[in-house]
Design a protein around this motif. Structure first.
Motif, mmCIF file in Angstrom:
data_model
loop_
_atom_site.group_PDB
_atom_site.id
_atom_site.type_symbol
_atom_site.label_atom_id
_atom_site.label_comp_id
_atom_site.label_asym_id
_atom_site.label_seq_id
_atom_site.Cartn_x
_atom_site.Cartn_y
_atom_site.Cartn_z
ATOM 1 N N THR A 339 0.768 -1.103 -0.038
ATOM 2 C CA THR A 339 -0.029 0.215 0.017
ATOM 3 C C THR A 339 0.859 1.234 -0.037
ATOM 4 O OG1 THR A 339 -0.016 0.194 2.408
ATOM 5 C CG2 THR A 339 -1.795 -1.219 1.079
ATOM 6 N N LYS A 340 0.277 2.388 -0.283
ATOM 7 C CA LYS A 340 1.013 3.659 -0.463
ATOM 8 C C LYS A 340 1.596 4.225 1.065
ATOM 9 C CE LYS A 340 -3.133 6.417 -0.596
ATOM 10 N NZ LYS A 340 -3.749 7.438 -1.332
ATOM 11 N N ASP A 341 0.749 3.556 1.842
ATOM 12 C CA ASP A 341 1.287 3.869 3.347
ATOM 13 C C ASP A 341 2.088 2.906 4.038
ATOM 14 O OD1 ASP A 341 -0.320 2.048 3.771
ATOM 15 O OD2 ASP A 341 -1.762 3.061 5.391
ATOM 16 N N GLY A 342 2.805 1.890 3.279
ATOM 17 C CA GLY A 342 3.922 1.426 3.669
ATOM 18 C C GLY A 342 3.643 -0.022 4.303
ATOM 19 N N GLN A 343 2.292 -0.627 4.121
ATOM 20 C CA GLN A 343 1.848 -1.829 4.621
ATOM 21 C C GLN A 343 2.097 -3.179 3.516
ATOM 22 O OE1 GLN A 343 0.636 -2.084 7.887
ATOM 23 N NE2 GLN A 343 1.192 0.041 8.093
ATOM 24 N N LEU A 344 2.584 -3.781 3.821
ATOM 25 C CA LEU A 344 3.016 -5.105 2.937
ATOM 26 C C LEU A 344 2.052 -6.309 3.287
ATOM 27 C CD1 LEU A 344 4.557 -6.172 0.347
ATOM 28 C CD2 LEU A 344 6.142 -7.046 2.202
ATOM 29 N N TYR A 345 1.088 -6.621 2.508
ATOM 30 C CA TYR A 345 0.245 -7.822 2.791
ATOM 31 C C TYR A 345 0.705 -9.071 2.138
ATOM 32 C CZ TYR A 345 -3.214 -4.506 4.733
ATOM 33 O OH TYR A 345 -3.946 -3.563 5.482
ATOM 34 N N VAL A 346 0.848 -10.116 2.808
ATOM 35 C CA VAL A 346 1.484 -11.304 2.267
ATOM 36 C C VAL A 346 0.605 -12.568 2.686
ATOM 37 C CG1 VAL A 346 3.483 -12.682 2.233
ATOM 38 C CG2 VAL A 346 3.713 -10.198 2.916
ATOM 39 N N PRO A 347 0.198 -13.386 1.622
ATOM 40 C CA PRO A 347 -0.673 -14.725 1.745
ATOM 41 C C PRO A 347 0.450 -15.645 2.109
ATOM 42 C CG PRO A 347 -0.612 -14.036 -0.486
ATOM 43 C CD PRO A 347 0.170 -12.951 0.317
ATOM 44 N N ALA A 348 0.246 -16.541 3.079
ATOM 45 C CA ALA A 348 0.768 -17.580 3.357
ATOM 46 C C ALA A 348 0.217 -18.738 2.592
ATOM 47 C CB ALA A 348 1.242 -18.007 4.538
ATOM 48 N N ALA A 349 0.559 -19.189 1.177
ATOM 49 C CA ALA A 349 -0.392 -19.901 0.163
ATOM 50 C C ALA A 349 -0.266 -21.045 0.232
ATOM 51 C CB ALA A 349 0.013 -19.298 -1.007
ATOM 52 N N GLN A 350 1.331 -21.671 0.956
ATOM 53 C CA GLN A 350 1.318 -23.316 1.096
ATOM 54 C C GLN A 350 1.152 -24.017 -0.147
ATOM 55 O OE1 GLN A 350 -0.358 -25.511 4.288
ATOM 56 N NE2 GLN A 350 -1.025 -23.449 5.412
ATOM 57 N N LEU A 351 1.237 -23.331 -1.412
ATOM 58 C CA LEU A 351 1.161 -23.785 -2.747
ATOM 59 C C LEU A 351 2.054 -25.347 -2.855
ATOM 60 C CD1 LEU A 351 0.944 -20.958 -5.163
ATOM 61 C CD2 LEU A 351 -0.904 -22.041 -4.017
ATOM 62 N N ASP A 352 3.052 -25.328 -2.133
ATOM 63 C CA ASP A 352 3.921 -26.625 -2.324
ATOM 64 C C ASP A 352 3.091 -27.861 -1.883
ATOM 65 O OD1 ASP A 352 4.335 -25.128 0.299
ATOM 66 O OD2 ASP A 352 5.603 -27.121 0.877
ATOM 67 N N ARG A 353 2.156 -27.584 -0.975
ATOM 68 C CA ARG A 353 1.250 -28.603 -0.508
ATOM 69 C C ARG A 353 0.079 -28.973 -1.249
ATOM 70 N NH1 ARG A 353 1.776 -26.109 5.613
ATOM 71 N NH2 ARG A 353 3.935 -26.854 6.133
ATOM 72 N N THR A 354 -0.033 -28.302 -2.371
ATOM 73 C CA THR A 354 -1.120 -28.343 -3.393
ATOM 74 C C THR A 354 -0.921 -29.651 -4.496
ATOM 75 O OG1 THR A 354 -0.596 -26.599 -5.116
ATOM 76 C CG2 THR A 354 -2.043 -26.007 -3.070
ATOM 77 N N ALA A 355 -1.782 -30.250 -4.969
ATOM 78 C CA ALA A 355 -1.438 -31.342 -5.750
ATOM 79 C C ALA A 355 -0.715 -31.082 -6.961
ATOM 80 C CB ALA A 355 -3.070 -31.825 -6.309
ATOM 81 N N PRO A 356 -0.829 -29.994 -7.654
ATOM 82 C CA PRO A 356 0.364 -29.919 -8.622
ATOM 83 C C PRO A 356 1.650 -29.830 -8.293
ATOM 84 C CG PRO A 356 -1.564 -28.523 -8.832
ATOM 85 C CD PRO A 356 -1.725 -28.981 -7.765
ATOM 86 N N LEU A 357 1.861 -29.519 -6.993
ATOM 87 C CA LEU A 357 3.424 -29.062 -6.723
ATOM 88 C C LEU A 357 3.864 -30.132 -5.587
ATOM 89 C CD1 LEU A 357 3.722 -25.312 -6.690
ATOM 90 C CD2 LEU A 357 4.654 -26.892 -8.352
#
Length: 383
Positions: A339-357
């Motif tokens: 965001t323009k006021d310096g907030q960084l939003y980060v999803p902890a996605a766990q994509l390595d635990r999904t079937a394609p990976l």
């Protein structure tokens, strides 16, 4: 002296840069441009848990002008609800911009089939890349691959640009996109290439196919484990992460395994640029580990989300490189939003635990989370 054409001058410039890089240490820029590693931030940046879900896995996030969190919910991660959603007060995903655009019974050309990237611009314009492929290893639905422009103030779709079928190859997967300078730049993670769409005329060009900078050359490792596809083979994901400078001049991208490259968008918007110039154009910007996201902050700082160790690094405009946090909660930090006021939003996605990976097995450990980091309060690096 005689005048050289613009393409010739570009060729000389990029050949010179290529030669300069080859004279440096492997994987590094010339000394004048090399990054300056700083010790890790101590104490590390604090993580604030702002959203969680025990039913939906998200891989990219943005903050709408009204403060709501917008999330992308990839079909291939096992999601069954809306493909694009806003989180309500209880953290539950509600279809965005409406139920019609998330209705699986609607024609693929007029609904979100499988969004793969989102870009929210400062004026509230939202761009969505729809891969049209619920399964990245399958074929896209007819009419499914497209670019969608939305007005987030009115919460409505403004226009769509279908990707021409001849822009995709067997095995293609439209994975990432940024829009600037009247063009959309789309990365093909399946058959590595850059698809450039001139938005006012819908002229589409497929460029840089199999260029080394777009191509994965090593495995994706998370906590020392190599990601594998459903057949049990090493997962190969070519160009899949992207962001762009605020002025639209510089495109930053990487194959999922890294490293990060920088490319002058002049080379993409000018149809007279030659294939040789395009292949020589990318500059190795930093030899990163596998990244789940690249995010350009409003001050020009790049944030790199390291999936191999659950870390976030910052590369500042003065080329200082620093780890700001490592935390086991950041399991596969995905596509972030600054965001323009310096907030960084980060999803902890766990994509390595999904079937394609994960060898065809979905092993997500619920709940999944979105964290916020106040980057504006972080102290400068200390050497």
């Amino acid at each position: 002296m005689y005048a050289k054409s613009l393409p010739a001058l570009r060729r000389l410039r990029h050949v010179g840069l290529l030669l300069a890089c080859s004279a440096s240490l492997p994987g590094m820029l010339p000394a004048a441009h090399a990054a300056k590693p700083a010790p890790p931030l101590n104490p590390p940046a604090a993580l604030e848990d702002v959203a969680s879900s025990s039913t939906s896995a998200w891989d990219r996030v943005a903050v709408l002008p009204d403060g709501r969190l917008l999330v992308e919910l990839p079909r291939w991660a096992g999601n069954n609800g809306p493909a694009l959603a806003v989180l309500d007060a209880g953290g539950n995903p509600q279809p965005y911009p409406d139920a019609t655009w998330n209705d699986p019974a609607a024609p693929p050309s007029s609904r979100f089939v499988a969004p793969s990237d989102i870009q929210l611009q400062p004026d509230g314009t939202l761009w969505v890349l729809d891969s049209g492929q619920p399964d990245p290893a399958g074929r896209p639905l007819e009419g499914g691959p497209k670019i969608v422009k939305l007005d987030t103030h009115g919460q409505r779709v403004l226009q769509t640009w279908p990707l021409n079928p001849d822009m995709l190859r067997p095995g293609s997967y439209a994975a990432t996109m940024r829009v600037a300078r009247g063009h959309a730049f789309v990365g093909d993670a399946g058959v590595p290439a850059m698809i450039v769409v001139k938005l006012d005329t819908n002229t589409q060009r497929r460029l840089m196919e199999h260029t080394p900078a777009l191509t994965a050359h090593q495995p994706i490792t998370v906590d020392g484990k190599v990601a594998t596809n459903p057949a049990g083979h090493t997962a190969i994901v070519n160009i899949s992460q992207m962001d762009i400078s605020a002025d639209g001049q510089w495109l930053y991208f990487e194959p999922l395994c890294g490293p990060v490259y920088k490319l002058d968008t002049d080379l993409l918007v000018d149809p007279k640029v030659t294939p040789i110039e395009l292949e020589e154009g990318p500059t190795l910007w930093y030899k990163t580990p596998p990244l789940g996201g690249i995010t350009a902050g409003p001050d020009g700082t790049l944030y790199f989300n390291d999936v191999s160790t659950g870390s976030i690094f910052r590369l500042m405009p003065d080329r200082v490189y620093q780890k700001i946090v490592t935390d086991p909660r950041l399991h596969w930090p995905g596509g972030s939003f600054a965001t323009k006021d310096g907030q960084l939003y980060v999803p902890a996605a766990q994509l390595d635990r999904t079937a394609p990976l994960n060898g065809g097995v979905n092993a997500i450990q619920w709940p999944v989370h979105i964290y916020r980091i106040n980057t504006g309060s972080l102290p400068p690096p200390k050497f």
